[in-house]
Structure formats: C-alpha cells, structure tokens
Design a protein around this motif. Structure first.
Motif, PDB file in Angstrom:
ATOM      1  N   ASP A  69       0.838  -1.203   0.000  1.00  0.00           N
ATOM      2  CA  ASP A  69       0.000   0.000   0.000  1.00  0.00           C
ATOM      3  C   ASP A  69       0.877   1.258   0.000  1.00  0.00           C
ATOM      4  OD1 ASP A  69      -1.976  -1.846   0.208  1.00  0.00           O
ATOM      5  OD2 ASP A  69      -2.595  -1.314   2.242  1.00  0.00           O
ATOM      6  N   TYR A  70       0.485   2.237  -0.827  1.00  0.00           N
ATOM      7  CA  TYR A  70       1.271   3.457  -0.975  1.00  0.00           C
ATOM      8  C   TYR A  70       0.342   4.658  -1.088  1.00  0.00           C
ATOM      9  CZ  TYR A  70       4.838   0.088  -2.515  1.00  0.00           C
ATOM     10  OH  TYR A  70       5.694  -0.974  -2.601  1.00  0.00           O
ATOM     11  N   GLN A  71       0.872   5.812  -0.720  1.00  0.00           N
ATOM     12  CA  GLN A  71       0.243   7.096  -0.996  1.00  0.00           C
ATOM     13  C   GLN A  71       1.262   7.897  -1.810  1.00  0.00           C
ATOM     14  OE1 GLN A  71      -2.812   8.363   0.012  1.00  0.00           O
ATOM     15  NE2 GLN A  71      -3.443   6.507   1.086  1.00  0.00           N
ATOM     16  N   VAL A  72       0.839   8.402  -2.966  1.00  0.00           N
ATOM     17  CA  VAL A  72       1.766   9.127  -3.833  1.00  0.00           C
ATOM     18  C   VAL A  72       1.221  10.521  -4.118  1.00  0.00           C
ATOM     19  CG1 VAL A  72       3.000   9.156  -6.029  1.00  0.00           C
ATOM     20  CG2 VAL A  72       2.511   6.967  -4.897  1.00  0.00           C
ATOM     21  N   GLN A  73       2.006  11.524  -3.767  1.00  0.00           N
ATOM     22  CA  GLN A  73       1.666  12.910  -4.078  1.00  0.00           C
ATOM     23  C   GLN A  73       2.321  13.274  -5.401  1.00  0.00           C
ATOM     24  OE1 GLN A  73      -0.215  15.167  -1.930  1.00  0.00           O
ATOM     25  NE2 GLN A  73      -0.293  16.292  -3.867  1.00  0.00           N
ATOM     26  N   THR A  74       1.511  13.662  -6.388  1.00  0.00           N
ATOM     27  CA  THR A  74       2.031  14.035  -7.700  1.00  0.00           C
ATOM     28  C   THR A  74       1.974  15.547  -7.868  1.00  0.00           C
ATOM     29  OG1 THR A  74      -0.063  13.923  -8.889  1.00  0.00           O
ATOM     30  CG2 THR A  74       1.139  11.852  -8.577  1.00  0.00           C
ATOM     31  N   PRO A 122      -3.182  13.114  -2.330  1.00  0.00           N
ATOM     32  CA  PRO A 122      -2.355  11.974  -2.725  1.00  0.00           C
ATOM     33  C   PRO A 122      -3.194  10.882  -3.383  1.00  0.00           C
ATOM     34  CG  PRO A 122      -1.888  12.642  -0.463  1.00  0.00           C
ATOM     35  CD  PRO A 122      -3.115  13.390  -0.888  1.00  0.00           C
ATOM     36  N   VAL A 123      -2.594  10.198  -4.341  1.00  0.00           N
ATOM     37  CA  VAL A 123      -3.241   9.060  -4.973  1.00  0.00           C
ATOM     38  C   VAL A 123      -3.016   7.837  -4.094  1.00  0.00           C
ATOM     39  CG1 VAL A 123      -3.315   7.588  -7.016  1.00  0.00           C
ATOM     40  CG2 VAL A 123      -2.873  10.046  -7.254  1.00  0.00           C
ATOM     41  N   SER A 124      -4.088   7.121  -3.789  1.00  0.00           N
ATOM     42  CA  SER A 124      -4.010   5.952  -2.912  1.00  0.00           C
ATOM     43  C   SER A 124      -3.872   4.687  -3.748  1.00  0.00           C
ATOM     44  CB  SER A 124      -5.266   5.871  -2.041  1.00  0.00           C
ATOM     45  OG  SER A 124      -5.269   4.670  -1.287  1.00  0.00           O
ATOM     46  N   LEU A 125      -2.825   3.908  -3.471  1.00  0.00           N
ATOM     47  CA  LEU A 125      -2.626   2.621  -4.120  1.00  0.00           C
ATOM     48  C   LEU A 125      -2.641   1.533  -3.056  1.00  0.00           C
ATOM     49  CD1 LEU A 125      -0.471   4.810  -5.667  1.00  0.00           C
ATOM     50  CD2 LEU A 125      -0.374   2.853  -7.190  1.00  0.00           C
ATOM     51  N   GLN A 126      -3.501   0.548  -3.266  1.00  0.00           N
ATOM     52  CA  GLN A 126      -3.610  -0.560  -2.319  1.00  0.00           C
ATOM     53  C   GLN A 126      -3.448  -1.891  -3.046  1.00  0.00           C
ATOM     54  OE1 GLN A 126      -7.544   0.682  -0.718  1.00  0.00           O
ATOM     55  NE2 GLN A 126      -6.511   0.774   1.272  1.00  0.00           N
ATOM     56  N   TRP A 167       1.479  -6.657 -13.106  1.00  0.00           N
ATOM     57  CA  TRP A 167       1.095  -6.097 -11.815  1.00  0.00           C
ATOM     58  C   TRP A 167      -0.426  -5.933 -11.731  1.00  0.00           C
ATOM     59  CZ3 TRP A 167      -1.801  -1.760 -12.192  1.00  0.00           C
ATOM     60  CH2 TRP A 167      -1.706  -1.025 -13.389  1.00  0.00           C
ATOM     61  N   SER A 168      -0.907  -5.813 -10.509  1.00  0.00           N
ATOM     62  CA  SER A 168      -2.305  -5.451 -10.267  1.00  0.00           C
ATOM     63  C   SER A 168      -2.355  -4.573  -9.026  1.00  0.00           C
ATOM     64  CB  SER A 168      -3.178  -6.696 -10.072  1.00  0.00           C
ATOM     65  OG  SER A 168      -2.822  -7.382  -8.895  1.00  0.00           O
ATOM     66  N   ALA A 169      -3.337  -3.680  -8.978  1.00  0.00           N
ATOM     67  CA  ALA A 169      -3.455  -2.765  -7.838  1.00  0.00           C
ATOM     68  C   ALA A 169      -4.848  -2.158  -7.814  1.00  0.00           C
ATOM     69  CB  ALA A 169      -2.409  -1.661  -7.928  1.00  0.00           C
ATOM     70  N   GLU A 170      -5.209  -1.665  -6.648  1.00  0.00           N
ATOM     71  CA  GLU A 170      -6.428  -0.880  -6.488  1.00  0.00           C
ATOM     72  C   GLU A 170      -6.012   0.577  -6.359  1.00  0.00           C
ATOM     73  OE1 GLU A 170      -9.787  -0.295  -3.090  1.00  0.00           O
ATOM     74  OE2 GLU A 170      -9.375  -2.383  -3.680  1.00  0.00           O
ATOM     75  N   VAL A 171      -6.398   1.410  -7.330  1.00  0.00           N
ATOM     76  CA  VAL A 171      -5.969   2.807  -7.380  1.00  0.00           C
ATOM     77  C   VAL A 171      -7.167   3.709  -7.150  1.00  0.00           C
ATOM     78  CG1 VAL A 171      -4.783   4.555  -8.738  1.00  0.00           C
ATOM     79  CG2 VAL A 171      -4.197   2.138  -9.038  1.00  0.00           C
ATOM     80  N   ASP A 172      -7.164   4.386  -6.021  1.00  0.00           N
ATOM     81  CA  ASP A 172      -8.306   5.231  -5.638  1.00  0.00           C
ATOM     82  C   ASP A 172      -9.618   4.479  -5.775  1.00  0.00           C
ATOM     83  OD1 ASP A 172      -6.849   7.411  -4.835  1.00  0.00           O
ATOM     84  OD2 ASP A 172      -6.998   8.463  -6.750  1.00  0.00           O
ATOM     85  N   GLY A 173      -9.623   3.217  -5.334  1.00  0.00           N
ATOM     86  CA  GLY A 173     -10.827   2.406  -5.335  1.00  0.00           C
ATOM     87  C   GLY A 173     -11.107   1.667  -6.620  1.00  0.00           C
ATOM     88  N   GLN A 174     -10.307   1.896  -7.671  1.00  0.00           N
ATOM     89  CA  GLN A 174     -10.509   1.231  -8.956  1.00  0.00           C
ATOM     90  C   GLN A 174      -9.479   0.122  -9.146  1.00  0.00           C
ATOM     91  OE1 GLN A 174     -10.072   3.770 -12.371  1.00  0.00           O
ATOM     92  NE2 GLN A 174     -10.739   2.204 -13.829  1.00  0.00           N
ATOM     93  N   GLN A 175      -9.945  -1.077  -9.484  1.00  0.00           N
ATOM     94  CA  GLN A 175      -9.048  -2.208  -9.694  1.00  0.00           C
ATOM     95  C   GLN A 175      -8.424  -2.120 -11.080  1.00  0.00           C
ATOM     96  OE1 GLN A 175      -8.434  -4.442  -7.210  1.00  0.00           O
ATOM     97  NE2 GLN A 175      -6.777  -5.261  -8.486  1.00  0.00           N
TER      98      GLN A 175
END
Length: 302
Positions: free
Chosen positions: A141-146, A152-156, A166-174
């Motif tokens: 899990d990461y928080q990235v400030q662009t 920040p964009v949330s990556l889980q 790769w796979s990830a949930e980005v701001d609630g989107q898979q």
C-alpha cells in the motif's frame, strides 16, 4: 520499420475496431515508436467518419501531435512500481542472511512510522519533469503525491504476479497491466502499460552508482535507435551547455534531436557527418570533462 499491423473485416467500422484493439494490445519498449500517434489517429472522430484529406494531421495537430501531461494515477503507479521493482532487485542481488537479514529488504518499511521518500523522474512523451512523494504505508500500500493532484493518490494491494505483470487498487478502482524496467545510456527507464496505453518514465543514474551506464560516466553521447544522421549541430572542440542540441537523427521517418546531458567541450566528432548510418547504442561523440575544465580556465585567464 519493425512491424505493420493490418486488420480486415466485413466493413470499415468493424475493421477499425479491430485495429484499435490490436494497437492497444501492442507492447514495444526500448526505443521510440509511433504507436501512441496511431492510437490517437485511429480513434479520432474525423478519421472514423472518413473526413480525410492531405491536411488531416495538420488540422488536428493539437490532439494528434502535441504531447499531453501524464495523468496523476499513472504517475503514481509508475512511482510505486519503481519502488517495488527496485526493492525486489535489491533483495535478490544482496542476499546475505543471518544477522543482516533485517537490512536486506529494499521496501523502505519502517516500524511504527510511515516513511516518505522523493522520486524525481521525467515522463518521456511530454518531456515532463515530475517530482513525486511516495509514502510507504505497507509492503503493498502506498500514498503518492504528484505534481498535478491536490490529494495523494491511494494505491492498495499493489502486487507483482510475475516480474512484468502487476495489479493494484488505485483510488478504489481495480487495475492491472504490465511493466518493464531497464537501463540504457545512463538512464533507468520504466515502461508502464495500462488501459491499452504505454507510458515511459526516465531517471538519470548517479555516476557513483554501480548501476550507472559507462557512457554516462564518461560523457559519451549514444544513439538511442538505428537511423541516419541528417544534421550535426556542433563542431569538434565547441563548448556546449547541458540540454543543447548536438546531432539530429532520422529514424522511422521522424527527426530526433539528441542533446547534451552535461556541459563540456565536444570531442571525438571527426568520424560523424551528415549521411552516416548509426546503430542503436553507437557512440556518436564525447563531451570531455578535462576539456571542459581547460576551456573554463582559458576563459577565466582571457
């Protein structure tokens, strides 16, 4: 020319849909291509409507040719994957075991503390400098400030199913996609494929790093692709500044201006002239540090 993509169907609309799908599934890394341009062209409403003539590209230059800034969620994914792939490389190449086991992981995990680290990269398509801030919440899990996002964009749940998937949930989107990291001409390059598009990010490798490419440490300018020299913009012994154009190469019917990555004085240019065919990675000239110092000293004395 490395490939042609041809589709056919019962009618033009169906064939165009197949072409758009084929372009979205095409993955090329390591050298420039016109893939993004072809995707934009094939999806343009005027192209779909057969509103075509010889002025089509110039008329729609803004949407077809002008570079677009990278979207925040793409930049955030690139930053997190950069960190994750670097950590995986560090862990696999420095296994020591025993008393050093706690220091082996390169994931920046801290107990009772969320570490934030900066990452400065360049989005290659738009020549866009990005100063990102990565906060490590956990191993996945990461928080990235662009630069362009207010929050920040949330990556889980960012995981690597394989070295390049790769796979990830980005701001609630898979989301899922592919990634490739490699080193070329003194730069670490990450290519990210997501939602049918490719994005290339670059970061200069410090000359003191063991991963630094030899050409970067010795001021050599290399060709990023096979092509033909159509312009030489400098002369032997000429002082140049970082970012100044040096050589123009024609490849894939496009012109590419190669610039100086450091300031200095041009050396080793005698064998390069208009019409020279060059290969990918071929050394074109050097920017000498010793010559740079001599030039500076002469200028100060004069």
């Amino acid at each position: 020319m490395i490939a042609k993509i041809v589709t056919h169907a019962a009618d033009r609309t169906s064939a165009l849909q197949l072409l758009q799908k084929a372009l979205a599934e095409t993955q090329v890394a390591g050298f420039p291509t016109n893939l993004s341009f072809l995707q934009d062209l094939s999806a343009h409403p005027a192209f779909e409507a057969l509103d075509l003539d010889t002025g089509f590209i110039e008329r729609h230059r803004k949407t077809l040719l002008e570079p677009q800034s990278v979207q925040p969620h793409v930049a955030a994914l690139a930053a997190a994957l950069w960190s994750k792939l670097t950590a995986a490389h560090t862990s696999s190449s420095t296994r020591q075991g025993g008393a050093f086991a706690a220091w082996q992981p390169g994931d920046s995990k801290r107990l009772w503390y969320k570490l934030t680290k900066p990452l400065s990269v360049k989005y290659a398509d738009a020549d866009q400098a990005l100063d990102l801030q990565i906060t490590y919440v956990s191993n996945t899990d990461y928080q990235v400030q662009t630069d362009s996002s207010s929050q920040p964009v949330s990556l889980q749940h960012l995981t690597l199913q394989s070295p390049d998937t790769w796979s990830a949930e980005v701001d609630g989107q898979q989301l899922r996609g592919n990634v490739l990291m490699h080193i070329h001409a003194g730069k670490q390059i990450l290519t990210l494929w997501i939602e049918g598009r490719s994005y290339e990010f670059r970061k200069a490798i410090p000359v003191w790093s063991k991963d630094a490419h030899a050409t970067a440490a010795h001021g050599q300018l290399t060709s990023p692709m096979p092509g033909k020299v159509i312009k030489v913009l400098v002369q032997e012994g000429q002082a140049v500044e970082k970012g100044q154009g040096l050589v123009v190469i024609e490849a894939m019917k496009m012109e590419h201006t190669l610039t100086a990555h450091v300031s200095g004085v041009v050396e080793g240019l005698s064998g390069l002239h208009v019409g020279t065919q060059v290969e990918d990675g071929q050394v074109l000239l050097r920017i000498g540090e010793a010559a740079k110092k001599a030039h500076a000293a002469a200028a100060a004395a004069g």
